[in-house]
Design an enzyme around this catalytic site. Structure first.
Site, PDB file in Angstrom:
ATOM      1  N   HIS A  83      -1.672  -9.307  -7.847  1.00 46.46           N
ATOM      2  CA  HIS A  83      -0.962  -9.212  -9.127  1.00 46.46           C
ATOM      3  C   HIS A  83      -0.765 -10.570  -9.799  1.00 46.46           C
ATOM      4  O   HIS A  83      -0.413 -10.632 -10.984  1.00 46.46           O
ATOM      5  CB  HIS A  83       0.380  -8.478  -8.952  1.00 46.46           C
ATOM      6  CG  HIS A  83       1.497  -9.323  -8.426  1.00 46.46           C
ATOM      7  ND1 HIS A  83       1.953  -9.227  -7.130  1.00 46.46           N
ATOM      8  CD2 HIS A  83       2.256 -10.276  -9.017  1.00 46.46           C
ATOM      9  CE1 HIS A  83       2.950 -10.081  -6.958  1.00 46.46           C
ATOM     10  NE2 HIS A  83       3.159 -10.729  -8.091  1.00 46.46           N
ATOM     11  N   SER A  91       5.599 -14.981  -5.533  1.00 44.10           N
ATOM     12  CA  SER A  91       4.535 -14.002  -5.347  1.00 44.10           C
ATOM     13  C   SER A  91       3.324 -14.614  -4.661  1.00 44.10           C
ATOM     14  O   SER A  91       2.931 -15.750  -4.946  1.00 44.10           O
ATOM     15  CB  SER A  91       4.086 -13.445  -6.706  1.00 44.10           C
ATOM     16  OG  SER A  91       5.012 -12.535  -7.212  1.00 44.10           O
ATOM     17  N   GLY A  92       2.729 -13.853  -3.776  1.00 40.01           N
ATOM     18  CA  GLY A  92       1.538 -14.305  -3.078  1.00 40.01           C
ATOM     19  C   GLY A  92       1.827 -15.160  -1.867  1.00 40.01           C
ATOM     20  O   GLY A  92       0.952 -15.378  -1.029  1.00 40.01           O
ATOM     21  N   ASP A 128      -1.877  -4.785  -2.858  1.00 40.45           N
ATOM     22  CA  ASP A 128      -1.657  -6.024  -3.602  1.00 40.45           C
ATOM     23  C   ASP A 128      -2.020  -7.225  -2.743  1.00 40.45           C
ATOM     24  O   ASP A 128      -1.160  -7.886  -2.162  1.00 40.45           O
ATOM     25  CB  ASP A 128      -0.191  -6.085  -4.057  1.00 40.45           C
ATOM     26  CG  ASP A 128       0.094  -7.251  -4.981  1.00 40.45           C
ATOM     27  OD1 ASP A 128      -0.869  -7.861  -5.479  1.00 40.45           O
ATOM     28  OD2 ASP A 128       1.292  -7.543  -5.198  1.00 40.45           O
TER      29      ASP A 128
END
Length: 298
Positions: free
Chosen positions: A100, A247-248, A150
């Site tokens: 994402h 994120s990630g 994701d």
């Protein structure tokens, strides 16, 4: 839903040159393989905590040497960059992150950069290495509406050199039982409060608890939104969580037997930041282990 946007070890060979006067040539000897999940500078990353990630604290240099800052340019010349997402080094050429992070980006990610071995983003130390992205592989079944699957991999333009500040992470074994993992952490340069618009300058870290999927999926929590390939981690009462910009990045747990750290999750999404009964939701690295290994060994 709020999306939090903003390993395989490699065997390295060394050649030992015989500089003696003897004409005999010694056979080449392989160096010991690089061990994943190690922090050469620090055994206990919380032994001298500074003071946020929401509810966390400043990480010491070398605390999480597989952490990557994924950055996008702020100008056409590529002189200034801003932290966008986190990532994890899995070997000398690949970084693991969340799909994402690249929503609506197209091919612009080819202008982004990966910053490895950093702690303070405004003052990159001499041990920092910078790489470009030459290939992005998103999971074929990634669903940007539900954030299912994701996960993504980024190939660097050239191999990194491992050091005290840059190391590969371990991925979980297929038979790892997460209920046995009681010492887990998150780290990143994301915002340090839900209403903040600026990422952290110094790498933040926090200790979190794994939360049983059944509880995380209950009516007063995420009410069925958690999938089989997700993990939940945080605190039931809130207060500590990953947030925008994390994120990630990795959800990491210490292996009881070896004391090395394994990355068991990739920061994906959540409702708010550090809210009660709304912990961080992560893509399970174990669920995508075969996919990851297949892609980085092509």
């Amino acid at each position: 839903m709020r999306v939090k946007t903003f390993l395989v070890a490699i065997l390295v060979f060394s050649v030992l040159n015989d500089v003696s006067a003897r004409p005999a040539i010694r056979p080449l000897r392989a160096a010991a393989p690089i061990v994943c999940g190690r922090r050469p500078l620090l055994e206990d990353p919380f032994s001298a905590a500074g003071s946020r990630i929401v509810g966390g604290n400043d990480a010491l240099p070398g605390s999480w040497p597989w952490l990557v800052s994924i950055q996008q340019p702020l100008d056409y010349e590529g002189r200034d960059f801003a932290h966008t997402c986190g990532g994890t080094i899995v070997n000398q050429q690949w970084v693991l992150t969340a799909a994402h992070c690249f929503k609506g980006v197209g091919s612009d990610y080819l202008e982004w950069r990966l910053v490895l071995g950093a702690r303070q983003l405004s003052n990159l130390a001499s041990g920092t290495q910078i790489r470009k992205i030459i290939r992005k592989i998103e999971h074929e079944k990634y669903n940007p509406d539900t954030e299912e699957n994701d996960i993504a991999l980024l190939r660097m333009d050239r191999p990194v050199t491992f050091s005290n500040y840059i190391q590969p992470a371990c991925l979980p074994q297929k038979d790892t039982v997460f209920n046995h993992l009681s010492e887990c952490y998150i780290a990143g340069w994301g915002v340090t409060s839900e209403d903040s618009g600026e990422p952290a300058d110094v790498l933040q870290q926090a200790q979190v608890h794994l939360i049983e999927t059944k509880k995380c999926n209950s009516t007063s929590w995420y009410n069925g939104a958690i999938r089989n390939h997700n993990l939940c981690a945080g605190h039931e009462k809130g207060g500590i969580d990953s947030c925008q910009g994390d994120s990630g990045g990795p959800l990491m747990c210490r292996r009881p037997q070896t004391k090395t750290i394994a990355v068991i999750g990739i920061t994906s999404w959540g409702w708010g930041c550090a809210q009660a009964k709304s912990p961080g939701v992560y893509s399970s690295a174990q669920s995508f282990l075969d996919w990851t290994i297949a892609k980085i060994t092509i």
